[in-house]
Enzyme design. Structure first.
Site, PDB file in Angstrom:
ATOM      1  N   ASN A   9       0.860  -1.189   0.000  1.00 27.34           N
ATOM      2  CA  ASN A   9       0.000   0.000   0.000  1.00 27.34           C
ATOM      3  C   ASN A   9       0.896   1.239   0.000  1.00 27.34           C
ATOM      4  O   ASN A   9       1.484   1.574   1.017  1.00 27.34           O
ATOM      5  CB  ASN A   9      -0.897  -0.048   1.249  1.00 27.34           C
ATOM      6  CG  ASN A   9      -1.690   1.230   1.455  1.00 27.34           C
ATOM      7  OD1 ASN A   9      -1.817   2.055   0.549  1.00 27.34           O
ATOM      8  ND2 ASN A   9      -2.240   1.394   2.654  1.00 27.34           N
ATOM      9  N   TRP A  10       0.982   1.876  -1.148  1.00 29.25           N
ATOM     10  CA  TRP A  10       1.900   3.019  -1.266  1.00 29.25           C
ATOM     11  C   TRP A  10       1.336   4.290  -0.638  1.00 29.25           C
ATOM     12  O   TRP A  10       2.049   5.289  -0.511  1.00 29.25           O
ATOM     13  CB  TRP A  10       2.222   3.284  -2.748  1.00 29.25           C
ATOM     14  CG  TRP A  10       3.072   2.229  -3.394  1.00 29.25           C
ATOM     15  CD1 TRP A  10       3.548   1.080  -2.811  1.00 29.25           C
ATOM     16  CD2 TRP A  10       3.554   2.228  -4.735  1.00 29.25           C
ATOM     17  NE1 TRP A  10       4.297   0.365  -3.715  1.00 29.25           N
ATOM     18  CE2 TRP A  10       4.315   1.047  -4.911  1.00 29.25           C
ATOM     19  CE3 TRP A  10       3.423   3.103  -5.827  1.00 29.25           C
ATOM     20  CZ2 TRP A  10       4.942   0.733  -6.120  1.00 29.25           C
ATOM     21  CZ3 TRP A  10       4.040   2.784  -7.030  1.00 29.25           C
ATOM     22  CH2 TRP A  10       4.792   1.619  -7.169  1.00 29.25           C
ATOM     23  N   LYS A  11       0.052   4.274  -0.281  1.00 24.91           N
ATOM     24  CA  LYS A  11      -0.585   5.470   0.309  1.00 24.91           C
ATOM     25  C   LYS A  11      -0.369   6.664  -0.621  1.00 24.91           C
ATOM     26  O   LYS A  11      -0.331   6.498  -1.838  1.00 24.91           O
ATOM     27  CB  LYS A  11      -0.072   5.707   1.729  1.00 24.91           C
ATOM     28  CG  LYS A  11      -0.155   4.423   2.574  1.00 24.91           C
ATOM     29  CD  LYS A  11       0.097   4.625   4.029  1.00 24.91           C
ATOM     30  CE  LYS A  11      -0.015   3.281   4.741  1.00 24.91           C
ATOM     31  NZ  LYS A  11       0.137   3.361   6.179  1.00 24.91           N
ATOM     32  N   HIS A  95      -9.274   0.982   5.141  1.00 23.69           N
ATOM     33  CA  HIS A  95      -7.973   1.175   5.793  1.00 23.69           C
ATOM     34  C   HIS A  95      -8.166   2.123   6.979  1.00 23.69           C
ATOM     35  O   HIS A  95      -8.976   3.057   6.917  1.00 23.69           O
ATOM     36  CB  HIS A  95      -6.966   1.753   4.795  1.00 23.69           C
ATOM     37  CG  HIS A  95      -5.580   1.773   5.347  1.00 23.69           C
ATOM     38  ND1 HIS A  95      -5.145   2.769   6.196  1.00 23.69           N
ATOM     39  CD2 HIS A  95      -4.545   0.906   5.217  1.00 23.69           C
ATOM     40  CE1 HIS A  95      -3.897   2.505   6.550  1.00 23.69           C
ATOM     41  NE2 HIS A  95      -3.508   1.384   5.981  1.00 23.69           N
ATOM     42  N   GLU A  97      -6.596   4.569   8.014  1.00 17.72           N
ATOM     43  CA  GLU A  97      -6.440   6.004   7.703  1.00 17.72           C
ATOM     44  C   GLU A  97      -7.715   6.556   7.080  1.00 17.72           C
ATOM     45  O   GLU A  97      -8.092   7.701   7.323  1.00 17.72           O
ATOM     46  CB  GLU A  97      -5.216   6.208   6.788  1.00 17.72           C
ATOM     47  CG  GLU A  97      -3.922   6.015   7.566  1.00 17.72           C
ATOM     48  CD  GLU A  97      -2.758   5.473   6.755  1.00 17.72           C
ATOM     49  OE1 GLU A  97      -2.786   5.559   5.509  1.00 17.72           O
ATOM     50  OE2 GLU A  97      -1.809   4.951   7.373  1.00 17.72           O
ATOM     51  N   GLU A 166      -4.866  -5.049  10.667  1.00 22.33           N
ATOM     52  CA  GLU A 166      -3.819  -4.055  10.890  1.00 22.33           C
ATOM     53  C   GLU A 166      -4.071  -3.324  12.201  1.00 22.33           C
ATOM     54  O   GLU A 166      -4.886  -2.405  12.252  1.00 22.33           O
ATOM     55  CB  GLU A 166      -3.816  -3.027   9.756  1.00 22.33           C
ATOM     56  CG  GLU A 166      -3.563  -3.617   8.390  1.00 22.33           C
ATOM     57  CD  GLU A 166      -3.062  -2.551   7.420  1.00 22.33           C
ATOM     58  OE1 GLU A 166      -1.954  -2.711   6.909  1.00 22.33           O
ATOM     59  OE2 GLU A 166      -3.774  -1.565   7.196  1.00 22.33           O
ATOM     60  N   GLY A 172       2.924   2.261  10.682  1.00 23.42           N
ATOM     61  CA  GLY A 172       3.862   3.363  10.500  1.00 23.42           C
ATOM     62  C   GLY A 172       4.584   3.769  11.779  1.00 23.42           C
ATOM     63  O   GLY A 172       5.221   4.816  11.828  1.00 23.42           O
ATOM     64  N   SER A 212       3.912  -2.147  10.238  1.00 23.28           N
ATOM     65  CA  SER A 212       5.367  -2.209  10.377  1.00 23.28           C
ATOM     66  C   SER A 212       5.948  -3.584  10.051  1.00 23.28           C
ATOM     67  O   SER A 212       6.904  -4.031  10.687  1.00 23.28           O
ATOM     68  CB  SER A 212       5.799  -1.744  11.771  1.00 23.28           C
ATOM     69  OG  SER A 212       5.376  -0.406  11.988  1.00 23.28           O
ATOM     70  N   GLY A 233       3.035  -1.139   4.215  1.00 24.34           N
ATOM     71  CA  GLY A 233       3.065   0.288   3.909  1.00 24.34           C
ATOM     72  C   GLY A 233       4.489   0.720   3.584  1.00 24.34           C
ATOM     73  O   GLY A 233       4.993   0.510   2.484  1.00 24.34           O
TER      74      GLY A 233
END
Ligand code: PGA
Length: 249
Positions: A9-11, A95, A97, A166, A172, A212, A233
């Site tokens: 997931n490159w965000k 997700h 976020e 997650e 992160g 992570s 990520g």
């Protein structure tokens, strides 16, 4: 039996050119030595290009979000039918976020999931607790409530899904759930699926761990019987790390 998968997931990272470069490096390093499916989940503007770049490889492309409607006056949004027209195979839903910054609700996440399914895109449904929920021993309740968003799906539809666990406190932060903590929650998720949709669907569902995950801890996590891969990520932004995680199987 269920498939092992590693999804990156490159965000909101990488320009189109940088994303193409990274994808080429991933393709070059991927030696297909194991049967793990690789999925790249870039920002929207890179989808079309990366689908083309990966078309003669086993790598699949996924979206980070989609609107629940098919089309209409939703400025700034992208529909599942637009994604399927590009050749997108997977779609992240829920997700943490998105849940936190865009206030996505269970109702919306169900609608987004259904929109993807109606276009033949496989949803990767994310769930996971915040630190205060884990510390107060509410983590199973939280994840169960999140999974309840999907309760009204038919078993046939649920069978197409991938679940990603997650823990928000591990995303992160450099902090990873221990392999035992991950296994415990993955087993809980599989039991939930079994009770609601049947044992064979639970046995065949890929449940990915995210938070992570990196080459140095992936092996231990992936060795757990109910961990079928990772949603990555930060480490997915470096080709060597992403492939290193894949090769941890
Ligand atoms: P991280 O992110 O690997 O950087 O912790 C995981 C994710 O948000 O999917």
């Amino acid at each position: 039996m269920r498939k092992n998968r590693v999804a990156g997931n490159w965000k909101m990272n990488k320009s189109l050119q940088e994303g193409e470069e990274l994808t080429k490096n991933i393709i070059a390093l991927n030696d297909n030595s194991n049967d793990v499916e690789l999925i790249i989940i870039p920002p929207f503007v890179q989808l079309s290009s990366l689908v083309k770049l990966t078309q003669n490889t086993d790598i699949k492309i996924g979206s980070q979000n989609n609107h629940e409607a098919k089309s209409g006056a939703y400025t700034g949004e992208i529909s599942a039918s637009m994604l399927s027209a590009l050749g997108v195979s997977y779609g992240l839903v829920g997700h943490s976020e998105r849940r936190t910054y865009f206030n996505e609700t269970n109702e919306q996440l169900l609608a987004k999931t259904k929109a993807l399914l109606s276009e033949g895109i496989i949803p990767i449904f994310c769930c996971g607790e915040h630190l205060n929920e884990r510390n107060s021993n509410q983590h199973f309740v939280t994840v169960e409530n999140q999974l309840n968003a999907l309760k009204e799906l038919t078993a046939e539809d649920f069978a197409k899904l991938i679940i990603a666990y997650e823990p928000v406190w591990a995303i992160g932060t450099g902090e990873t759930a221990s392999a035992e903590q991950a296994q415990e929650m993955h087993a809980f998720i599989r039991k939930y699926i079994s009770s609601n949709f049947g044992k064979s669907i639970a046995d065949n569902c890929s449940v990915l761990y995210g938070g992570s995950c990196k080459p140095s801890n992936a092996k231990e996590l992936f060795a757990m019987p109910d961990v079928d891969g990772g949603l990555i990520g930060g480490a997915s932004l470096v080709a060597e790390d992403f492939i290193g995680i894949k090769n941890s199987f």
